[in-house]
Scaffold this motif. Structure first.
Motif, PDB file in Angstrom:
ATOM      1  N   PRO A 147       0.779  -1.256  -0.099  1.00 46.23           N
ATOM      2  CA  PRO A 147      -0.187  -0.064  -0.196  1.00 46.23           C
ATOM      3  C   PRO A 147       1.036   1.244  -0.056  1.00 46.23           C
ATOM      4  N   GLU A 148       2.287   1.100   0.405  1.00 48.28           N
ATOM      5  CA  GLU A 148       2.870   2.262   0.608  1.00 48.28           C
ATOM      6  C   GLU A 148       3.644   2.507  -0.882  1.00 48.28           C
ATOM      7  N   HIS A 149       4.314   1.417  -1.178  1.00 51.43           N
ATOM      8  CA  HIS A 149       5.167   1.224  -2.396  1.00 51.43           C
ATOM      9  C   HIS A 149       4.457   0.655  -3.464  1.00 51.43           C
ATOM     10  N   ILE A 150       3.426   1.481  -4.152  1.00 52.00           N
ATOM     11  CA  ILE A 150       2.672   1.149  -5.024  1.00 52.00           C
ATOM     12  C   ILE A 150       3.080   0.774  -6.255  1.00 52.00           C
ATOM     13  N   ARG A 151       4.451   1.549  -6.375  1.00 50.42           N
ATOM     14  CA  ARG A 151       5.122   1.255  -7.983  1.00 50.42           C
ATOM     15  C   ARG A 151       5.233  -0.184  -7.955  1.00 50.42           C
ATOM     16  N   GLY A 152       5.380  -0.694  -7.092  1.00 53.25           N
ATOM     17  CA  GLY A 152       5.840  -2.264  -7.254  1.00 53.25           C
ATOM     18  C   GLY A 152       4.684  -2.827  -7.745  1.00 53.25           C
ATOM     19  N   TYR A 153       3.485  -2.628  -7.763  1.00 51.99           N
ATOM     20  CA  TYR A 153       2.191  -3.323  -8.310  1.00 51.99           C
ATOM     21  C   TYR A 153       2.391  -3.169  -9.858  1.00 51.99           C
ATOM     22  N   PHE A 154       2.900  -2.100 -10.283  1.00 53.32           N
ATOM     23  CA  PHE A 154       3.052  -1.760 -11.771  1.00 53.32           C
ATOM     24  C   PHE A 154       3.862  -3.066 -12.420  1.00 53.32           C
ATOM     25  N   PHE A 155       4.775  -3.421 -11.653  1.00 52.42           N
ATOM     26  CA  PHE A 155       5.480  -4.584 -12.225  1.00 52.42           C
ATOM     27  C   PHE A 155       4.973  -5.933 -12.107  1.00 52.42           C
ATOM     28  N   THR A 156       4.217  -5.837 -11.047  1.00 50.58           N
ATOM     29  CA  THR A 156       3.457  -7.361 -11.213  1.00 50.58           C
ATOM     30  C   THR A 156       2.200  -7.344 -12.070  1.00 50.58           C
ATOM     31  N   CYS A 157       1.799  -6.149 -12.335  1.00 51.41           N
ATOM     32  CA  CYS A 157       0.572  -6.365 -13.440  1.00 51.41           C
ATOM     33  C   CYS A 157       1.064  -6.525 -14.896  1.00 51.41           C
ATOM     34  N   PHE A 158       2.378  -5.806 -14.931  1.00 53.40           N
ATOM     35  CA  PHE A 158       3.049  -5.767 -16.504  1.00 53.40           C
ATOM     36  C   PHE A 158       4.477  -5.915 -16.326  1.00 53.40           C
ATOM     37  N   PRO A 159       4.743  -7.103 -16.215  1.00 51.81           N
ATOM     38  CA  PRO A 159       6.213  -7.645 -16.048  1.00 51.81           C
ATOM     39  C   PRO A 159       7.076  -6.636 -17.133  1.00 51.81           C
ATOM     40  N   LYS A 160       6.597  -6.651 -18.187  1.00 54.06           N
ATOM     41  CA  LYS A 160       7.491  -5.650 -19.126  1.00 54.06           C
ATOM     42  C   LYS A 160       8.135  -4.381 -18.788  1.00 54.06           C
ATOM     43  N   LEU A 161       7.104  -3.689 -17.780  1.00 58.10           N
ATOM     44  CA  LEU A 161       7.507  -2.421 -17.327  1.00 58.10           C
ATOM     45  C   LEU A 161       8.666  -2.541 -16.242  1.00 58.10           C
ATOM     46  N   ALA A 162       8.841  -3.797 -15.769  1.00 60.19           N
ATOM     47  CA  ALA A 162      10.040  -4.179 -14.943  1.00 60.19           C
ATOM     48  C   ALA A 162      11.060  -4.265 -15.812  1.00 60.19           C
ATOM     49  N   GLU A 163      11.126  -4.894 -17.048  1.00 61.24           N
ATOM     50  CA  GLU A 163      12.160  -5.132 -17.725  1.00 61.24           C
ATOM     51  C   GLU A 163      12.594  -3.727 -18.348  1.00 61.24           C
ATOM     52  N   ILE A 164      11.710  -2.683 -18.813  1.00 63.83           N
ATOM     53  CA  ILE A 164      12.154  -1.488 -19.149  1.00 63.83           C
ATOM     54  C   ILE A 164      12.874  -0.824 -17.917  1.00 63.83           C
ATOM     55  N   GLU A 165      12.229  -0.936 -16.757  1.00 55.33           N
ATOM     56  CA  GLU A 165      12.650   0.144 -15.707  1.00 55.33           C
ATOM     57  C   GLU A 165      14.216  -0.600 -15.258  1.00 55.33           C
ATOM     58  N   ILE A 166      14.315  -1.860 -15.514  1.00 49.54           N
ATOM     59  CA  ILE A 166      15.795  -2.372 -15.088  1.00 49.54           C
ATOM     60  C   ILE A 166      16.699  -1.995 -16.171  1.00 49.54           C
ATOM     61  N   SER A 167      16.546  -1.935 -17.289  1.00 49.56           N
ATOM     62  CA  SER A 167      17.275  -1.803 -18.505  1.00 49.56           C
ATOM     63  C   SER A 167      17.926  -0.404 -18.472  1.00 49.56           C
ATOM     64  N   ARG A 168      17.323   0.772 -17.881  1.00 49.00           N
ATOM     65  CA  ARG A 168      17.847   1.850 -17.671  1.00 49.00           C
ATOM     66  C   ARG A 168      18.344   2.459 -16.551  1.00 49.00           C
ATOM     67  N   ARG A 169      18.355   1.458 -15.361  1.00 48.54           N
ATOM     68  CA  ARG A 169      18.856   1.865 -14.334  1.00 48.54           C
ATOM     69  C   ARG A 169      20.444   1.343 -14.065  1.00 48.54           C
ATOM     70  N   HIS A 170      20.940   2.127 -13.401  1.00 43.47           N
ATOM     71  CA  HIS A 170      22.653   1.673 -13.093  1.00 43.47           C
ATOM     72  C   HIS A 170      22.876   1.094 -11.753  1.00 43.47           C
ATOM     73  N   THR A 171      23.361   0.112 -11.678  1.00 42.23           N
ATOM     74  CA  THR A 171      23.886  -0.360 -10.241  1.00 42.23           C
ATOM     75  C   THR A 171      24.749   0.557  -9.405  1.00 42.23           C
TER      76      THR A 171
END
Length: 256
Positions: A147-171
């Motif tokens: 309920p606080e980290h609602i962005r996490g639900y985006f990626f459960t609903c659309f795993p492709k969003l997680a792929e996009i997100e990770i592809s542009r993030r730096h460690t």
């Protein structure tokens, strides 16, 4: 998301910096010793304004989008000592050794290569000046939905969003490596949970999602996919009022 489009002008100017962010800045930054701060990739000026509210006498917001700079100027019109300049993270157009603090918030995930950006920051800072980077690592992005980290639900609903997100993030390790290679020292890494918004009702949260306000990742969804996400979020979030939306960020501090 097209940051230069007129319809997106106020997408990143309607919020205030969270109190926890302001408190953290007072701890991590010697703001009373800073005469000039530069907010690179300032967008709508939310954090340009926050730096001025810390008491820094001169704050320059830099962005490549004239539309965003217009919104930022409106957002900061009541602040003293705030100015704006058109430029980008690789070529700001500002003078050598002209500032004591640089903030780059939610910027580096837009850059495939970090070294040119960090080299430009190094050039702008006076000796002993501080560079603050704030962005999400892959680990920050993939935290589960709640309920606080609602962005996490985006990626459960659309795993492709997680792929996009990770592809542009730096460690974190990659960021440190590039900071060191550009000459920065006294490197620190911190984690902060920042309140993005307190939604009075679930209906207002869902309307916020439908407008894609302040969430560039949602611009990758088609209209029908966005509506599917909204319905999914409606099921996931059972609280009807005062929904506190938070995001976890990583902050890197480096000294020239």
């Amino acid at each position: 998301m097209d940051f230069k489009a007129q319809q997106n002008k106020y997408t990143y100017s309607s919020r205030q910096a969270a109190p926890a962010w302001m408190d953290f800045m007072r701890i991590i930054v010697p703001y009373q010793q800073i005469n000039h701060a530069v907010d690179i990739g300032c967008g709508g000026g939310i954090y340009t304004k926050a730096l001025a509210e810390l008491g820094i006498p001169l704050v320059t917001g830099v962005d490549s989008s004239a539309v965003m700079l217009e919104a930022a100027a409106e957002n900061c019109q009541k602040e003293q000592g705030v100015q704006f300049h058109k430029g980008d993270a690789l070529a700001t157009g500002l003078e050598n050794a002209s500032c004591d603090l640089i903030l780059e918030r939610a910027l580096v995930h837009h850059l495939p290569s970090l070294q040119p950006c960090f080299s430009e920051a190094y050039r702008l800072l006076r000796p002993g000046g501080t560079l603050l980077l704030q962005d999400r690592t892959p680990e920050d992005c993939l935290l589960p939905g709640s309920p606080e980290h609602i962005r996490g639900y985006f990626f459960t609903c659309f795993p492709k969003l997680a792929e996009i997100e990770i592809s542009r993030r730096h460690t974190a390790e990659h960021v440190f490596e590039k900071l060191k290679s550009c000459g920065f020292h006294t490197l620190e890494q911190h984690t902060i949970w920042e309140v993005r918004h307190v939604h009075e009702t679930k209906e207002k949260l869902l309307a916020d999602l439908r407008s894609r306000l302040g969430r560039s990742i949602l611009h990758t969804l088609r209209d029908d996919e966005l509506e599917e996400l909204v319905l999914y979020m409606n099921d996931c979030i059972t609280t009807e009022r005062d929904i506190v939306e938070k995001d976890r960020w990583t902050i890197w501090k480096a000294v020239r």
